[in-house]
Design an enzyme around this catalytic site. Sequence first.
Site, PDB file in Angstrom:
ATOM      1  CB  CYS B 137      -0.919  -0.014   1.206  1.00 38.49           C
ATOM      2  SG  CYS B 137      -2.009   1.415   1.223  1.00 38.49           S
ATOM      3  CB  CYS B 345      -7.187   1.110 -47.307  1.00 41.06           C
ATOM      4  SG  CYS B 345      -6.719   2.841 -47.100  1.00 41.06           S
TER       5      CYS B 345
END
Lengths: 449, 425
Positions: B137, B345
């Site tokens: 922590c 494309c």
Amino acid sequence: MNHVADIAAGRLTSDEYAANFSDVHPPLDRRRALIEASRCYFCHDAPCIEACPTGIDIPTFITKIASDNVRGSAVSILTENIMGGACARVCPVEILCQEACVRNTQESKPVQIGALQRYATDHLFDKGVQPFQRADLSGKTVAVVGGGPAGLACAHRLSMLGHDVVVYEARGKAGGLNEYGIAAYKLPDSFAQKEVDFILSLGGISVETGKSLGEDITLSQLRQGHDAVFLGFGLAGVNALGCEGEDLDGVANAVDYIADLRQATDLGALNVGRRVVVIGGGNTAIDIAVQSKRLGAEDVTLVYRRGAEHMSATGHEQEFAQTNGVKIKHWAQPKRLIGQDGKVKEVEFEYTQLDDNGRLMGTGDTFTVLADMVFKAIGQTFVPAPLRNGSAEMLELTNSGRIAVNEDRQTSLADVWAGGDCVPGDDLTVAAVQDGKLAAHAIDRALRG
Amino acid sequence: MADLRCNIAGVTSPNPFWLASAPPTDKEYNVVRAFKAGWGGVVWKTLGEDPPVVNVSSRYGAVNYNGQRVAGFNNIELITDRPLDVNLREIKQVKRDWPDRAMVVSLMVPCEEEAWAKILPLVEETGADGVELNFGCPHGMSERGMGSAVGQVPEYVEMVTRWCKKHTRMPVFVKLTPNVTNVLVPARAAKAGGADAVSLINTINSIVTVDLDVMAPTPTVNGKGAHGGYCGPAVKPIALNMVAEIARDPECGGIPISGIGGISNWRDAAEFMALGSGSVQVCTAAMHYGFKIVDDMIDGLNNWMDDKGYATLDDFRGAAVPNVCNWKDLDMNYEIVAQIDQQSCIKCGLCHIACEDTSHQAISAAKDNGARRYEVIDEECVGCNLCMHVCPVDGCITMRRIDNGKPYMTWTEDPRNPANMEAAE
Ligand SMILES: Cc1cc2nc3c(=O)[nH]c(=O)nc-3n(C[C@H](O)[C@H](O)[C@H](O)COP(=O)(O)OP(=O)(O)OC[C@H]3O[C@@H](n4cnc5c(N)ncnc54)[C@H](O)[C@@H]3O)c2cc1C
Ligand SMILES: Cc1cc2nc3c(=O)[nH]c(=O)nc-3n(C[C@H](O)[C@H](O)[C@H](O)COP(=O)(O)O)c2cc1C
Ligand code: SF4
């Protein structure tokens, strides 16, 4: 049997009128705008920019929405198109920017550019700021004839560039067809006048309403009194059907009726037929058909002499009419309007087809459609008379009868420019704005010489 | 159906999906809901000494990216703020009611042997399967000499681990903090102290956003903010690397790993396992969407394992570890170039502008009658993958292998390596 034309006002409740004529596309809230903005790929050499007649840098304005720089976004839009607010509402985006969006190729679902443009411009309008300043004054004055999109766009840009502008407008209000022509549900809540006020808040532009070219003023006077002239007075003529019965009661020009509708303070006071027939295939035809329906007409039939694919109304507009309950009939032309006691009762149509040379011809078969009202919407024409009245020199017209201009929107008279519907090209608000903007820059170059 | 049963350091669970020590595991109520939803185990929210800690109001911050909520998440919460005996009672009850699920209890007490000696038997008494030492922590508790303040000092890690091994027969997991320059140092210390497994990563020191009106970091507590612990999808790459480092470190000796950090679905989990994780722990994804997400984690892992022909977790656990190497061992003769599928494309031009502005000018832009065309210039392409990543169409840009017939050659062997040039002279 005696025919009684069923034309009446107040077919609906006031709530129904309010609902039918409120915003057809409600605005995006911030959350939805952010989601939509995040769909933009920020394309390089973006096809949408090319597809916008005013060349708005669309990826840039959308990126600014995404970063919550909404003011900056609006300024990017308005820099190219001072009527970005109206255009966001009235542009047929499905054949302009949104048609070019690469997302169409990918997933048949373009970025909602129009809605985003509205989100950005609304934000600025709500703040009531004029983001542009005028350059140092040049001491020159320019006359603009017509206070429509072309004239106002030209005036705003000229004023920004430092010139003083006088707009001569025949009607009682500026705004052009934004105020008198566009379908009411596209520009509700007096948007057209708010936009006019926004444009004029720049300063340097005075609008003289009730001043008609050819009647109150002449082109020669304007050329004498100003350093340059811009003509943007649109189309004053309406095509006639040219068939029997056109002068019966209940037969009207769509544009005149729409102008009344747009100015009506109480929609419930407008007369509309129970059965309405609309003749034509453009956006005006669609607009009058849908607005008749929304005023409470029971049956609205739009008849066009060619096929759906030939209509100048976009596919999106046709679909919109159909979902509004308008019946569209293709391949038929009016033969005569049949009346009783001077009032129109029905319309006789003849089926049409293309002959071997691709020319339209009637087949000889006919049918009739009952009608209490008939709207003509088969096109508008340019009326050159105001240019001639009291002027020695006449400027050149094109074969199609509009004012001839070069790339700079300059006419055959060196100190006169023109744009909008009165010159050739697409009859769209956005195209008119672009004409006005281009002409303003050309005028500026000429005046600074 | 693959067998998802998991055994890590002797702690077993029906599947490898555990909830990490955090709010989702703070109470019987939550944990029972999690077990009902199908979670394989939990690491109970960190217990400490009484009196319990007190939390502030306004605790979480988030990074929202392009409309995606909680791409990253941070918190300034401390360990459990409920009394020790309440937690212990509930742990005991839940373990009794759900005996097949893994119940590991996270602990954090001061760095004194008596403190650990006192709490461990209390936990053992609940019937829990193991303990996890919260050395990670990074906020609040570290200011009190616990959490990452321990995890950042390898000597403490080793010492405390040793105390725990001495005072309990339960398997000891050591939860590591990523807030170190080299995660191997505390990992090796845990191993040296006798740890049965390591869990990683805990959260990363962070300020997620600055409130530009208040002029303070978020989450803002009455005009001020403190750094908090960062987690969620954004930290997964950092966690994966740390897991891989430990998995391939000979000194760590194959210590079992419970992988944590940004795991949101079965694929994330499979990646942690491929790099050597036994169980995996989840916090943010559950806090974002609720416990139901475990359904797809179990189902998705199962289907993928069936597709691949893996019968048990051990069949693929660590399978990617041998392929994690140092840069100098990569093949200098490997060559790829970008390839654009013109059919798919969409002409957005992003590949062109990325390569043109920021890379190798290897994609040309042409306009034929208004139609755009983007093409790779093979000779200029260095095979960096940038265009493939920026292309919005899946599979439109792929990287094509150039068969140059050259053998695998590392940098160490490469004649262009200055070290080799000198040798040649
Ligand atoms: C019914 C209808 C619906 C439409 N819907 C759409 C739509 O949805 N989207 C879209 O993009 N476009 C639409 N259009 C087209 C669009 O409105 C026009 O292209 C645009 O308004 C053209 O701008 P303009 O300035 O050239 O002309 P106008 O808008 O017509 O403005 C001309 C101005 O000149 C004034 N004027 C006319 N004669 C004189 C004179 N002699 N002296 C002084 N002033 C004069 C007029 O009063 C008017 O204010 C629609 C048009 C119609 C008719
Ligand atoms: C609100 C919150 C509280 C947490 N509390 C603890 C804790 O008490 N003990 C602990 O070991 N880790 C704690 N963590 C860290 C998580 O257990 C986990 O290591 C980290 O969030 C990374 O996993 P994730 O990306 O799935 O969230 C907490 C995380 C969050 C978000
Ligand atoms: S792989 Fe890299 S260098 Fe090659 S074309 Fe793509 S962006 Fe350019």
